[in-house]
Design a protein around this motif. Sequence first.
Motif, mmCIF file in Angstrom:
data_model
loop_
_atom_site.group_PDB
_atom_site.id
_atom_site.type_symbol
_atom_site.label_atom_id
_atom_site.label_comp_id
_atom_site.label_asym_id
_atom_site.label_seq_id
_atom_site.Cartn_x
_atom_site.Cartn_y
_atom_site.Cartn_z
ATOM 1 N N ASP A 192 0.826 -1.210 0.000
ATOM 2 C CA ASP A 192 0.000 0.000 0.000
ATOM 3 C C ASP A 192 0.858 1.257 0.000
ATOM 4 O OD1 ASP A 192 -2.364 -1.437 -0.034
ATOM 5 O OD2 ASP A 192 -2.519 -1.516 2.149
ATOM 6 N N LEU A 193 0.441 2.233 -0.800
ATOM 7 C CA LEU A 193 1.225 3.445 -0.991
ATOM 8 C C LEU A 193 1.010 4.459 0.121
ATOM 9 C CD1 LEU A 193 0.680 3.870 -4.826
ATOM 10 C CD2 LEU A 193 2.768 3.130 -3.678
ATOM 11 N N LEU A 194 -0.173 4.454 0.720
ATOM 12 C CA LEU A 194 -0.446 5.378 1.809
ATOM 13 C C LEU A 194 0.016 4.770 3.136
ATOM 14 C CD1 LEU A 194 -4.009 6.566 0.804
ATOM 15 C CD2 LEU A 194 -1.857 7.808 0.521
ATOM 16 N N PRO A 195 0.391 5.600 4.098
ATOM 17 C CA PRO A 195 0.795 5.069 5.407
ATOM 18 C C PRO A 195 -0.297 4.191 6.008
ATOM 19 C CG PRO A 195 1.279 7.409 5.248
ATOM 20 C CD PRO A 195 0.463 7.066 4.045
ATOM 21 N N ALA A 196 0.102 3.063 6.579
ATOM 22 C CA ALA A 196 -0.865 2.127 7.141
ATOM 23 C C ALA A 196 -1.582 2.741 8.332
ATOM 24 C CB ALA A 196 -0.155 0.842 7.569
ATOM 25 N N ARG A 197 -2.883 2.473 8.398
ATOM 26 C CA ARG A 197 -3.653 2.876 9.577
ATOM 27 C C ARG A 197 -3.101 2.129 10.791
ATOM 28 N NH1 ARG A 197 -8.893 4.569 10.864
ATOM 29 N NH2 ARG A 197 -9.455 4.812 8.684
ATOM 30 N N GLN A 198 -3.061 2.791 11.901
ATOM 31 C CA GLN A 198 -2.543 2.166 13.106
ATOM 32 C C GLN A 198 -3.456 1.022 13.568
ATOM 33 O OE1 GLN A 198 0.465 2.897 14.585
ATOM 34 N NE2 GLN A 198 0.687 4.151 12.735
ATOM 35 N N PHE A 199 -2.861 -0.115 13.844
ATOM 36 C CA PHE A 199 -3.614 -1.246 14.366
ATOM 37 C C PHE A 199 -2.694 -2.054 15.274
ATOM 38 C CE2 PHE A 199 -1.624 -2.567 10.439
ATOM 39 C CZ PHE A 199 -1.073 -3.802 10.755
ATOM 40 N N LYS A 200 -3.293 -2.826 16.158
ATOM 41 C CA LYS A 200 -2.516 -3.617 17.112
ATOM 42 C C LYS A 200 -2.516 -5.073 16.672
ATOM 43 C CE LYS A 200 -2.689 -2.981 21.475
ATOM 44 N NZ LYS A 200 -3.140 -2.887 22.880
ATOM 45 N N ARG A 201 -1.313 -5.617 16.456
ATOM 46 C CA ARG A 201 -1.201 -7.039 16.189
ATOM 47 C C ARG A 201 -1.251 -7.789 17.517
ATOM 48 N NH1 ARG A 201 0.791 -8.473 11.056
ATOM 49 N NH2 ARG A 201 1.725 -6.753 9.868
ATOM 50 N N SER A 202 -1.710 -9.005 17.423
ATOM 51 C CA SER A 202 -1.703 -9.853 18.620
ATOM 52 C C SER A 202 -0.259 -10.108 19.051
ATOM 53 C CB SER A 202 -2.396 -11.184 18.315
ATOM 54 O OG SER A 202 -2.214 -12.090 19.377
ATOM 55 N N THR A 203 -0.013 -10.052 20.326
ATOM 56 C CA THR A 203 1.343 -10.299 20.832
ATOM 57 C C THR A 203 1.579 -11.771 21.133
ATOM 58 O OG1 THR A 203 0.575 -9.849 23.096
ATOM 59 C CG2 THR A 203 1.498 -7.993 21.837
ATOM 60 N N ALA A 204 0.554 -12.579 20.973
ATOM 61 C CA ALA A 204 0.685 -14.002 21.296
ATOM 62 C C ALA A 204 1.514 -14.716 20.233
ATOM 63 C CB ALA A 204 -0.696 -14.646 21.396
ATOM 64 N N MET A 205 2.379 -15.622 20.683
ATOM 65 C CA MET A 205 3.121 -16.466 19.755
ATOM 66 C C MET A 205 2.155 -17.489 19.142
ATOM 67 S SD MET A 205 6.317 -15.409 19.878
ATOM 68 C CE MET A 205 7.302 -16.777 19.250
ATOM 69 N N PHE A 206 2.437 -17.922 17.937
ATOM 70 C CA PHE A 206 1.608 -18.942 17.300
ATOM 71 C C PHE A 206 2.498 -19.863 16.482
ATOM 72 C CE2 PHE A 206 1.930 -15.326 14.487
ATOM 73 C CZ PHE A 206 2.081 -15.861 13.220
ATOM 74 N N GLU A 207 1.963 -20.993 16.099
ATOM 75 C CA GLU A 207 2.738 -21.982 15.357
ATOM 76 C C GLU A 207 2.171 -22.153 13.955
ATOM 77 O OE1 GLU A 207 2.558 -25.464 17.805
ATOM 78 O OE2 GLU A 207 4.473 -24.982 18.798
ATOM 79 N N VAL A 208 3.067 -22.339 12.991
ATOM 80 C CA VAL A 208 2.667 -22.589 11.605
ATOM 81 C C VAL A 208 3.484 -23.750 11.063
ATOM 82 C CG1 VAL A 208 2.000 -20.196 11.140
ATOM 83 C CG2 VAL A 208 4.343 -20.918 10.694
ATOM 84 N N SER A 209 2.928 -24.415 10.079
ATOM 85 C CA SER A 209 3.678 -25.441 9.361
ATOM 86 C C SER A 209 4.622 -24.767 8.368
ATOM 87 C CB SER A 209 2.723 -26.366 8.616
ATOM 88 O OG SER A 209 2.075 -25.666 7.561
ATOM 89 N N GLN A 210 5.570 -25.542 7.848
ATOM 90 C CA GLN A 210 6.460 -24.990 6.828
ATOM 91 C C GLN A 210 5.663 -24.551 5.600
ATOM 92 O OE1 GLN A 210 9.139 -27.733 4.923
ATOM 93 N NE2 GLN A 210 10.492 -26.129 4.147
ATOM 94 N N MET A 211 4.631 -25.300 5.235
ATOM 95 C CA MET A 211 3.821 -24.935 4.074
ATOM 96 C C MET A 211 3.104 -23.609 4.308
ATOM 97 S SD MET A 211 0.793 -27.093 2.129
ATOM 98 C CE MET A 211 1.868 -28.446 1.678
#
Length: 717
Positions: free
Chosen positions: A405-424
């Motif tokens: 996106d070309l315009l500055p991103a709107r401020q938002f809060k990401r979750s601080t919790a760790m999570f797990e993903v597969s390699q895929m």
Amino acid sequence: MSNNNSNSHACDTNPDPALSRSRAHAPESGDCLPPLIDGSCSSPPGAGPLRRQRQRGQAPIKAMLMVAILVGAVGLLWRVLQAQVVDPLAGLSSLKTVVVPGPPAEVLDQFVKDKAAAIQLGKALFWDMKVGSDNKTACASCHFHAGVDNRITNQLSPGLLGGDKTFQLGRPNYTLKPEDFAFTKHVEVNQAQPQLSNVNEVAGSQGVFTRNFVEFGTGKTGDVCASVSDDIFHGGTGFNINGVNTRQVTGRNTPSVINAVFNFRNFWDGRANNMYNGGDPFGMRNPNALVWKLEGGVLRQIQVAIPGASLASQSDGPPLSAVEMSCAGRSFMKLGKKLLGQPPLAGQTIAVDDSVLGPLGSLRNKNPAPTYSELVKKAFRPEYWASPTLIRMSAADEAKFASMDLLPARQFKRSTAMFEVSQMEANFALFFGLAVQLYESTLIANDTPVDRYLEGQTGALNEQQLRGARIFTGTGRCSRCHSGAELTAASFSNVIKQRLRRMPMGDGLEAVYDNGFYNIGVQPTAEDLGVGGIDPFGNPFSETRMAQQGKTHLLGNGFDTTKETTVGDTQRVAVDGAFKTPSLRNLEFTGPYFHNGGKSTLMQVVDFYNRGGDFGDVNRANLDRGIAPLGLTESDKQDLVAFMLALSDDRVRYRRAPFDHPSLCFPQGHKVSSSGALLQDGSTGNGVDNTECISAVGAGGASSGLKPFLNLDPFQR
């Protein structure tokens, strides 16, 4: 006798004795031997009366010879003129002769196991509405009509890239009308000044509502997202009516994906890099872009730099765009979690004879149906998906791939919790980008009347189209930028020869610019900097400015500082307000035109160039030197439009393979009450979508052809 004597110089009857001795063994045919250096000729000794008889016939023979030479010269001149006048496309070739660009086979083979399977995966992902956070927005939602977007309701964006949040022509949810165009209107159509009016709005593409990502959804539900007011008084961008959000609209008109494989870089501003990093559009500019590879049983992160893969770079942009397809803050890993366990295109129809997806459609009744995970396994090498080890991730890991996106991103809060993903899941961006690139690489429109004419079918173009071609390559100056079989100077084949070029400017001084990117005076430069903009890492989009800053090591794909144009610290640069030159194929269907969508018909485009642009004087510091009044007559303009219509491919017109597709439903603005008020969705507080659908089309195509934008006659203004 006097006449005979007057002609005696042609074959001298008394040659030099020494010369006669040298010819003692010449054939006794009575013919003149080859002429001497002085222009005379000699006959074999002893020609006698025969020679004298031939002397009497020399005058008519010589005259005939001169006539023959004259006729030959005229014929040669005619062929030269014919090449320049009768055949204005002489020297050009059909697009079928151009090698399709892409990553070198030895590089692509390191990732792709089965190319046909990757193309199938790419087409499914491109048309799947579940890729959008709302389960209503596919890549194809903005590229379903000859590779572009011809929707007319809620397609206006204010001049956001120039800092303007106010609507002038309409407002959110406005329906475009023929009389709205051109966005810049003139007192006299052939003169840039004076102007009747100008609006800096953009005919773009509606995307998603302004929302923040909370959690990924399932195949049946969209992502869980929190709605945010887009009212300008609450810090929004203005896609809001009386407190009700409308879908946002992109800040530029949608370019076609058809033939986009021939572009060296993609997007109007070229930010879709020619080097693909496996996760976002920015190539080697992003130092944090890493993919996960299984090597010797150990899972590790590696850097990826795949040349010739601008379409892969482009493909990884929109799925995470908070304007186009995603709730703000979603990552590709979360998109992978949403999609990989789902069957492709669930809820959408696939034609049984779809040229690529047909087999998937036939497997839908199988239990269980194939999932995206299975398609990935079939298409890509196991070292990128087969690890059984789960990877722990944080919000910082999610943010390593940058937003397009070309315009500055709107401020938002990401979750601080760790999570797990597969390699895929961790590598889903890599699979998405390469698969969609390989699919889009099949979308080549190279069977137009112009292509057939260049292949030797002289009847493929009529007289008016040939006259238009003459203007295109001559007085219209079109072929200066729309060059080669690709009809764009931004093509891979052109740019790879020379990335940076010098250009004399209007004031007589010289500037360096990015090959294939030009400021043509569509709007004042300050409204949109184009390739003069800045990427998320503080680097210029412009390769010229990258070279000026000593960052050529981040350009890749054969950039050779010893062969390229040098750009000193004080060198003038002409890149602000410059945009990628689009190909002209299928123009009949791809309106509205230019990066701002400000022209609705081809005649309006021709008028624009004929008057030397709309803001040539304002943009003089960066203006391409070819933008100047052309002096075309009305007949010339009609001929030029007729030629451009000969660049339509009927396979695109009727959606025949490879341009066939599954069904697709997409938003077309919002519903309103009888009083004209925007209807509000009770669960989200956003506007209620109007939805339109197109049916699935198989390889044989549809019975009805595509229409121009707003069904307008291309010749009208």
